[in-house]
Design an enzyme around this catalytic site. Sequence first.
Site: not given
Length: 165
Positions: A20, A44, A93, A131
Amino acid sequence: MKTHKIALYPGTFDPITNGHFDIIERALKLFDEVIIAVAISVDKKPMFTLNERIEMTKEAIKGLENISVVGFDNLTVELAKERGATILIRGLRAISDFEFELQLGYLNNSLDDSIETVYLMPKLKHAFISSSSVRNLLKFNAKTEHLLPKKVQEIIGSMNSCTLR
């Protein structure tokens, strides 16, 4: 007359990673101002509270100019409009990110066609960091120093391991 380009970088940032941070540094080279928007994201089920994620993000970006951090719980395009942002930053990514991010970009554009989405890739050395992988390592008290900004690692390290849900 030059326009002031404001970009919004939305995400859960649970927690903010070196990947990030790499995207943030790249965005600051392209835009006049970057707003990091930390989503509540109850769907989430984040490991860290919204306030913890905002605090970690603020610590990670200390020393950078033309950047701010806000929490939000509304549509990203609504927040962008409220903050004067015309660009949304999204990180890519791998190919697996592309389909989801492309659909999200099209969805946001369908809600407000004045907002553009710009996709940035982190440096190769950060491309594998997510993450969710950091959270998995944290659950087992595994090494994460190479994945997180130093200040974020310090904050997490100072937390009682019982609070890491």
